[in-house]
Design a protein around this motif. Structure first.
Motif, short mmCIF file in Angstrom:
data_model
loop_
_atom_site.label_atom_id
_atom_site.label_comp_id
_atom_site.label_asym_id
_atom_site.label_seq_id
_atom_site.Cartn_x
_atom_site.Cartn_y
_atom_site.Cartn_z
N TYR A 97 25.29 45.83 37.40
CA TYR A 97 25.39 44.66 36.29
C TYR A 97 25.27 43.79 36.50
O TYR A 97 25.56 43.13 38.06
CB TYR A 97 27.28 44.64 36.43
N GLY A 154 32.16 41.43 30.41
CA GLY A 154 31.89 40.09 30.14
C GLY A 154 32.88 38.78 30.48
O GLY A 154 32.53 37.98 31.04
N GLY A 155 33.33 38.71 29.99
CA GLY A 155 34.71 37.42 29.64
C GLY A 155 35.44 37.71 30.52
O GLY A 155 36.03 36.84 31.31
N MET A 157 34.75 39.02 33.98
CA MET A 157 34.49 38.90 34.92
C MET A 157 33.67 37.30 34.77
O MET A 157 33.42 36.49 36.36
CB MET A 157 32.43 39.75 34.91
N SER A 158 33.28 36.86 34.54
CA SER A 158 33.65 35.30 34.19
C SER A 158 34.61 34.86 34.36
O SER A 158 34.42 33.23 34.59
CB SER A 158 32.71 34.63 33.04
N THR A 159 35.77 34.95 34.08
CA THR A 159 36.98 34.60 34.17
C THR A 159 37.85 34.41 35.17
O THR A 159 38.03 34.05 36.18
CB THR A 159 38.13 34.62 32.90
N GLY A 161 37.28 38.02 37.37
CA GLY A 161 36.69 38.68 38.11
C GLY A 161 36.47 39.80 38.37
O GLY A 161 37.46 40.53 37.76
N TYR A 167 39.40 43.84 34.46
CA TYR A 167 37.82 44.77 34.44
C TYR A 167 37.81 46.13 34.57
O TYR A 167 37.40 46.64 33.25
CB TYR A 167 37.56 43.98 35.40
#
Length: 409
Positions: A97, A154-155, A157-159, A161, A167
């Motif tokens: 990813y 996506g959200g 992972m960016s916030t 993890g 996740y």
């Protein structure tokens, strides 16, 4: 438009999936210069989005949309879809990813939305009153709904993890509504189209009851996918209720379609009917496994022993969805089926499933575990690409297309 060529492309992806599976199985036997996690992502994405998605959408187009006379628009959707699939096949094994694999995954989501819009906008009026189309339409909405999972990743992972519970939950959300709603309901829509064309009549109230139970059970059983992080007890209760309701739904379905079994047997032929019988039996096994997994002890056991989950997913994917899909492709003359493929595929499926579940059970209750297990599993898994290769090359000859670059014409 020769839709057989589109199915050959889908079979090509199926062959790639099986070869990736061999590498994953031999990875634990001997050192290989691959990233196991990255290849696993490629394997799962290509299986769901390359093979099954293309096979099912081609069937839907063939049955419900070909008479809409929009071949150019459908071809554009088909090409964009394949660009995204090929992109994922190339990028996931290299980077997992990351930027480019996410770009191609996102492109696929937009292509799937495009197909869903295309199908619902251009389906001819005479199909709209049919129960079969109602099932297909709901299946397409589940296809769109399931994509909430990938968008959420996506959200998350960016916030939070990749270690966050959200996740995995986002991934399981996507898988749940792909396996248990989009694929299953789409295939049932095709089954009911067959019955409608054969003049089989059903009680409208029974059909309505089945659909209500199916939708409620399908949504509620998502809570079973969240039991791995030991949530509040209400999750177990809701998941268990969903599992019971799904059993009631498919019990109703069995009663509805059982009178049509002699027609299926007569029209589908020996091997397609065999595949459908296997799918019917394994659906019962799947429903029972879901119900058992609602118990806290069994839910925790499945989380600790991943082979139970792997075996379950393969049972649903290979034993229910793919067998049914192949039977329908054969019936609608989009695929040529051979005896050698059928038996090699079934032997590979049965033996590998037995080994996968044996390993999990052995670690659970202390059965003897033999050192050559992984070698046996890897070698028996080699039957999959052999079987699928036979199917793929037989259908290339049958469609008289070679080389592959001409398949999109």
């Amino acid at each position: 438009m020769n839709l057989k060529k589109h199915i050959v492309i889908a079979l090509f992806y199926f062959l790639i999936v099986s070869l990736m599976g061999i590498l994953l199985r031999f990875y634990v036997v001997t050192p290989l210069p691959i990233n196991h996690k990255f290849l696993l992502h490629a394997h799962s994405h290509t299986a769901l989005l390359g093979w099954v998605y293309l096979g099912l959408t081609t069937l839907i187009y063939r049955i419900f949309l070909q008479s809409a006379d929009k071949p150019k628009l459908y071809s554009r959707i088909f090409y964009v879809t394949n660009i995204s699939i090929l992109g994922m096949i190339i990028t996931f094994p290299i980077q997992g990813y990351a930027l480019f694999s996410i770009i191609f995954s996102t492109l696929f989501l937009f292509a799937s939305y495009w197909f869903a819009w295309f199908a619902m906008k251009y389906v001819p009026e005479h199909f709209k009153t049919r129960f079969s189309w109602r099932l297909i339409k709901i299946a397409l909405w589940y296809l769109v709904f399931s994509s909430i999972g990938p968008w959420a990743i996506g959200g998350v992972m960016s916030t939070l993890g990749p270690t966050s519970i959200w996740y995995k939950t986002s991934i399981y959300f996507y898988l749940h509504f792909q396996y248990n709603a989009w694929f299953i309901l789409g295939l049932l829509g095709i089954l009911f189209f067959f019955f409608e064309e054969k003049g089989v009549q059903f009680n409208p109230q029974n059909l309505k009851s089945f659909l209500y139970l199916f939708n409620f059970g399908g949504i509620a059983t998502f809570f079973l996918s969240a039991l791995w992080f030991q949530p509040p007890k209400i999750f177990y209760v809701l998941g268990g209720i969903g599992a019971v309701v799904q059993m009631l739904a498919f019990s109703d379905l069995y009663g509805i379609i059982k009178p049509g079994f002699p027609i299926i047997k007569r029209e589908f032929g020996q091997y397609s009917w065999l595949f459908l019988k296997i799918a019917f039996v394994l659906m019962g096994v799947k429903l029972l496994m879901q119900l058992i997994s609602a118990h806290p002890y069994m839910a925790n056991l499945a989380y600790r022993l991943k082979d139970f989950v792997i075996g379950y997913l393969h049972l649903v994917f290979l034993g229910i969805i793919i067998t049914t899909l192949i039977a329908f492709l054969k019936y609608f003359k989009l695929l040529k089926l051979s005896k050698s493929f059928v038996w090699l595929f079934l032997i590979a499926f049965a033996t590998t499933e037995i080994l996968i579940f044996y390993k999990a059970t052995a670690f659970w209750i202390g059965l003897p575990f033999f050192a050559e297990y992984y070698i046996f599993l890897a070698v028996l898994s080699c039957l999959f690409p052999v079987a699928i290769g036979i199917l793929f090359f037989a259908n290339i000859r049958d469609t008289k297309v070679w080389p592959l670059k001409n398949l999109g014409n």
